[in-house]
Design a protein around this motif. Sequence first.
Motif, mmCIF file in Angstrom:
data_model
loop_
_atom_site.group_PDB
_atom_site.id
_atom_site.type_symbol
_atom_site.label_atom_id
_atom_site.label_comp_id
_atom_site.label_asym_id
_atom_site.label_seq_id
_atom_site.Cartn_x
_atom_site.Cartn_y
_atom_site.Cartn_z
ATOM 1 N N CYS A 41 0.846 -1.185 0.000
ATOM 2 C CA CYS A 41 0.000 0.000 0.000
ATOM 3 C C CYS A 41 0.888 1.245 0.000
ATOM 4 C CB CYS A 41 -0.911 0.001 1.230
ATOM 5 S SG CYS A 41 -1.936 -1.491 1.377
ATOM 6 N N GLY A 61 1.331 5.297 0.180
ATOM 7 C CA GLY A 61 0.711 6.533 0.620
ATOM 8 C C GLY A 61 1.641 7.710 0.401
ATOM 9 N N ASN A 107 3.638 10.692 2.838
ATOM 10 C CA ASN A 107 3.930 11.137 4.193
ATOM 11 C C ASN A 107 4.385 12.599 4.161
ATOM 12 O OD1 ASN A 107 4.327 11.174 6.922
ATOM 13 N ND2 ASN A 107 6.256 10.024 6.880
ATOM 14 N N ASN A 118 -2.297 8.123 4.341
ATOM 15 C CA ASN A 118 -1.747 7.169 5.301
ATOM 16 C C ASN A 118 -1.895 5.747 4.770
ATOM 17 O OD1 ASN A 118 -1.106 5.543 7.561
ATOM 18 N ND2 ASN A 118 -1.738 7.171 8.964
ATOM 19 N N MET A 129 -1.215 3.020 6.096
ATOM 20 C CA MET A 129 -1.751 2.069 7.074
ATOM 21 C C MET A 129 -3.271 2.027 7.031
ATOM 22 S SD MET A 129 0.829 2.532 10.333
ATOM 23 C CE MET A 129 1.001 4.321 10.206
ATOM 24 N N ASN A 130 -3.903 3.176 6.753
ATOM 25 C CA ASN A 130 -5.358 3.188 6.608
ATOM 26 C C ASN A 130 -5.797 2.417 5.366
ATOM 27 O OD1 ASN A 130 -5.735 4.717 8.916
ATOM 28 N ND2 ASN A 130 -5.644 6.672 7.811
ATOM 29 N N ILE A 131 -5.026 2.547 4.298
ATOM 30 C CA ILE A 131 -5.335 1.789 3.082
ATOM 31 C C ILE A 131 -5.210 0.290 3.370
ATOM 32 C CG2 ILE A 131 -4.627 1.320 0.711
ATOM 33 C CD1 ILE A 131 -3.574 4.196 0.561
ATOM 34 N N ALA A 180 -5.565 -1.215 6.222
ATOM 35 C CA ALA A 180 -6.674 -1.646 7.067
ATOM 36 C C ALA A 180 -7.930 -1.888 6.230
ATOM 37 C CB ALA A 180 -6.944 -0.602 8.144
ATOM 38 N N LYS A 181 -8.186 -1.010 5.265
ATOM 39 C CA LYS A 181 -9.342 -1.201 4.388
ATOM 40 C C LYS A 181 -9.212 -2.502 3.597
ATOM 41 C CE LYS A 181 -10.367 3.723 3.742
ATOM 42 N NZ LYS A 181 -10.417 4.844 2.769
ATOM 43 N N PRO A 218 4.317 -1.694 8.896
ATOM 44 C CA PRO A 218 3.516 -0.472 8.771
ATOM 45 C C PRO A 218 4.348 0.799 8.733
ATOM 46 C CG PRO A 218 3.547 -1.211 11.050
ATOM 47 C CD PRO A 218 4.382 -2.199 10.272
ATOM 48 N N VAL A 275 3.571 5.247 7.330
ATOM 49 C CA VAL A 275 2.634 6.155 6.669
ATOM 50 C C VAL A 275 2.824 6.119 5.153
ATOM 51 C CG1 VAL A 275 1.949 8.571 6.387
ATOM 52 C CG2 VAL A 275 2.410 7.657 8.670
ATOM 53 N N THR A 319 2.989 0.690 3.488
ATOM 54 C CA THR A 319 2.689 -0.423 4.393
ATOM 55 C C THR A 319 2.610 -1.701 3.573
ATOM 56 O OG1 THR A 319 1.510 0.916 6.016
ATOM 57 C CG2 THR A 319 0.986 -1.424 5.958
#
Length: 409
Positions: free
Chosen positions: A218, A220, A222, A234, A236-238, A240-241, A269, A271, A274
């Motif tokens: 993933c 992102g 930063n 972020n 890490m949010n991607i 998690a999805k 993980p 930013v 990940t």
Amino acid sequence: MDQLIERFLRYVSFDTQSNPSVAHCPSTDGQTVLAEQLKKELIELELCDVELDENGYLMARLPSNVEHDVPSIGFIAHMDTAPDASGKEVKPQIVENYKGGDIALGAGDEVLSPIQYPDLNKLHGHNIITTDGTTLLGADNKAGIAEIITAIAYLKANPEIKHGDISIGFTPDEEIGRGANLFNVEKFGAQWAYTIDGGPIGELEYENFNATSADVICHGVNVHPGTAKDKMVNAMNIAAKFQLMMPAEETPECTEGYEGFYHLKSMEPAVAKTELGYIIRDFDREGLEHRKAFMQQKVDELNSQLTKGRVELILEDCYFNMREMVEPHPHVIELAKEAMIACDVKPDIKPIRGGTDGARLSFMGLPCPNIFTGGYNFHGIHEFITVEGMEQAVKVIVKLAENTAVKYQ
């Protein structure tokens, strides 16, 4: 059999944990140290063709003691222990004549409980070797090594037991999926072989998962969180999805038998980037391809939802189900079943919910089912093995060698 347990306890004192982050073979020096010790023991047994190569593969041969032609068979075990738990300074304990209930592991609060591990309820009266609750035991697969060497020593000491050529192979780095990478099948010289790397008494396995690794990366952006408005993505949010898009009921903790799974086994993980490390498993090749396509579909779906950032998927096939390579040689399975029955062991034929050197070796032209060691709960601090299971494994190896000579006389 006293030598069997003495050997096993000596072998588990060697720290041979393999390391997936190291490219060379063997991946750790401890495996070489054990291999040198085993080489010395095989020479002392006066076996032929004892050779330890530069990659940590140890081979030897017990010559035939019959005049007629008998197919050469082999027995294989791996020297490394799993990275999942420490294998350093293993302190085994022997619980004699187990009477039930919790077994205290060492001096701490850790216990081996029949509530968590119901197999213990079947082992009353057995002698059980456990850890002290701080490391794994190393029965996977030092029990197999001890059992093979003890069986070979027994055959040497009892020449009235007829057998053909028996090849022995001890491999590095099986636990990180590389045990067969540099195995020289031609040099090994067997027509078929057996890994002694299974679990409870009676296990006989010639099916295993088809396996693929899947790295989901993933990406992102930063920037300083104080000025991140409309700029930061972020990763890490991607990630998690993406994980929430995977089927929660198709994981190792929710599957059994012939059911496959997706398993998130690692995460790095950050930013900006990940990485999610998955393994995909299925007993059916078409099922494996379906799972791979499903993951790609979810990556594409998530990418279509993202206005910033992106996801990529890297798939790599690891090994395939050995069944398609072993079934054309039914005598290999029948000989193992007959040897178990002759030793008062009921064959328990089941699929391996994992991998084994035998799978890769079968596709390299060496049909190679898997036979029990007597062990339980591999890869963790609750690992244990029964003395009785180890003794039965030795008897089955000896009987397999003898029955092969009788069958082909």
